[in-house]
Design a protein around this motif. Structure first.
Motif, short mmCIF file in Angstrom:
data_model
loop_
_atom_site.label_atom_id
_atom_site.label_comp_id
_atom_site.label_asym_id
_atom_site.label_seq_id
_atom_site.Cartn_x
_atom_site.Cartn_y
_atom_site.Cartn_z
N GLY A 150 0.81 -1.22 0.00
CA GLY A 150 0.00 0.00 0.00
C GLY A 150 0.83 1.26 0.00
O GLY A 150 1.78 1.41 -0.79
N ALA A 151 0.49 2.19 0.90
CA ALA A 151 1.15 3.49 0.94
C ALA A 151 2.65 3.37 1.20
O ALA A 151 3.45 4.13 0.63
N ASP A 152 3.04 2.40 2.03
CA ASP A 152 4.47 2.23 2.33
C ASP A 152 5.23 1.76 1.08
O ASP A 152 6.35 2.22 0.83
N ALA A 153 4.64 0.84 0.32
CA ALA A 153 5.28 0.38 -0.92
C ALA A 153 5.35 1.50 -1.94
O ALA A 153 6.37 1.70 -2.62
N ARG A 154 4.27 2.28 -2.05
CA ARG A 154 4.25 3.40 -3.00
C ARG A 154 5.33 4.42 -2.64
O ARG A 154 5.96 5.01 -3.52
N ALA A 155 5.55 4.65 -1.35
CA ALA A 155 6.58 5.60 -0.93
C ALA A 155 7.97 5.15 -1.39
O ALA A 155 8.79 5.98 -1.83
N LEU A 156 8.23 3.84 -1.34
CA LEU A 156 9.52 3.32 -1.81
C LEU A 156 9.66 3.49 -3.32
O LEU A 156 10.74 3.83 -3.82
N ILE A 157 8.56 3.25 -4.05
CA ILE A 157 8.59 3.39 -5.50
C ILE A 157 8.80 4.86 -5.89
O ILE A 157 9.60 5.18 -6.78
N LEU A 158 8.12 5.78 -5.20
CA LEU A 158 8.28 7.20 -5.48
C LEU A 158 9.71 7.67 -5.19
O LEU A 158 10.25 8.51 -5.91
N ARG A 159 10.29 7.12 -4.16
CA ARG A 159 11.67 7.47 -3.83
C ARG A 159 12.61 7.02 -4.95
O ARG A 159 13.56 7.74 -5.31
N ALA A 160 12.35 5.85 -5.52
CA ALA A 160 13.17 5.37 -6.63
C ALA A 160 12.99 6.24 -7.87
O ALA A 160 13.94 6.48 -8.63
N ILE A 161 11.76 6.70 -8.11
CA ILE A 161 11.51 7.60 -9.24
C ILE A 161 12.29 8.89 -9.06
O ILE A 161 12.91 9.42 -10.01
N GLU A 162 12.28 9.43 -7.85
CA GLU A 162 13.02 10.66 -7.56
C GLU A 162 14.52 10.47 -7.82
O GLU A 162 15.21 11.38 -8.26
N ALA A 163 15.02 9.28 -7.54
CA ALA A 163 16.45 9.01 -7.69
C ALA A 163 16.87 9.01 -9.16
O ALA A 163 18.07 9.12 -9.46
N LEU A 164 15.92 8.88 -10.08
CA LEU A 164 16.26 8.89 -11.51
C LEU A 164 16.56 10.31 -12.01
O LEU A 164 17.14 10.48 -13.07
N ARG A 165 16.12 11.32 -11.28
CA ARG A 165 16.24 12.70 -11.74
C ARG A 165 17.63 13.28 -11.45
O ARG A 165 18.31 12.84 -10.56
#
Length: 283
Positions: free
Chosen positions: A268-283
């Motif tokens: 849920g929200a905890d998994a989404r937070a990890l995915i969003l953090r990985a997306i941020e790391a691409l920038r």
């Protein structure tokens, strides 16, 4: 806990070898005598009986003819072919191309009510976007030195993935957080893949869990990539081969391992937070 993904295949081979050895002994033939009747070297008989060389259908027919067991030919051929299907080298599987390989899995997935997937290094195939899949399959083609039809294969993989929207199936998928950072393709392709995980994780039939890298006192270390189809088949991906496990005790061990891995994951929200953090790391 120790898991040997090739032991089911080896046990099946040894069962065929044992049956052939028993036929020779019951016929009162030595290794050399049987080899002479079959018109091959006695070392071949030893290799077959010790499960070092799989017998061909012609070998089995000759063996049964020499031992007076012609009535067992078809059963032994079927058992030998089943044993070899448990361990299938990728080089053999991809002879007809990567696209054909993707198509070959469709019926298996359609026949599966509950699919459990664990992956320590890649986004599970059913959740891959076309760009991610194309980069992965192209890399595999180069590794195996085969023609690169990754674009067609990626398209076929996406067609196969539509099963997650079909009724009657459940998908429980667990990945290590590192999967979110292993970049396949360019940054745009990886961002699209991670973005799709945000959507796919919310699908009614899909449970997507991520095991955080910060997990302390893990109850199980990272394992090989594997799928559990209901409670009847485990498919394990190795670099050189796909291992299909059908032995109930081994399947039970993989399910036990999967449950330990699943309980370490966040959802849920905890998994989404990890995915969003990985997306941020691409920038």
């Amino acid at each position: 806990m120790s898991i040997s993904p090739s032991s089911s295949a080896q046990a099946a081979r040894e069962n065929v070898a044992r049956r052939l050895r028993d036929l020779r002994r019951n016929a009162g033939l030595t290794v050399t005598e049987l080899a002479s009747q079959c018109h091959w070297h006695h070392a071949k008989t030893s290799r077959i009986e010790n499960a070092r060389t799989p017998p061909s259908p012609a070998d089995i027919r000759s063996w049964c003819g020499a031992t007076g067991a012609e009535d067992q030919v078809e059963d032994l051929i079927a058992a030998s072919q089943d044993a070899e299907s448990l361990y299938r080298e990728w080089r053999q599987r991809v002879r007809a191309g990567l696209r054909k390989l993707q198509d070959s899995y469709v019926e298996l997935y359609r026949a599966t009510d509950l699919l459990r997937t664990y992956s320590p290094v890649l986004v599970p195939g059913l959740l891959q976007t076309e760009g991610y899949a194309r980069a992965l399959l192209s890399t595999n083609a180069r590794l195996l030195d085969i023609p690169d039809d990754a674009a067609e294969a990626a398209s076929a993989r996406l067609q196969r993935s539509r099963i997650i929207h079909e009724p009657g199936h459940r998908f429980v998928m667990v990945v290590e957080e590192a999967v979110l950072y292993y970049q396949l393709g360019n940054a745009d392709a990886m961002a699209a893949q991670l973005g799709y995980l945000l959507t796919a994780g919310a699908l009614p039939a899909v449970s997507l869990g991520v095991i955080p890298m910060s997990t302390r006192e893990r109850t199980l270390w990272p394992q090989e990539t594997f799928d559990v189809h209901d409670d009847t088949l485990v498919s394990v991906e190795l670099i050189s081969a796909e291992v299909n496990i059908t032995q109930p005790s081994e399947i039970a061990l993989y399910i036990k391992a999967f449950e330990r891995l699943r309980r370490m994951a966040v959802y849920g929200a905890d998994a989404r937070a990890l995915i969003l953090r990985a997306i941020e790391a691409l920038r």
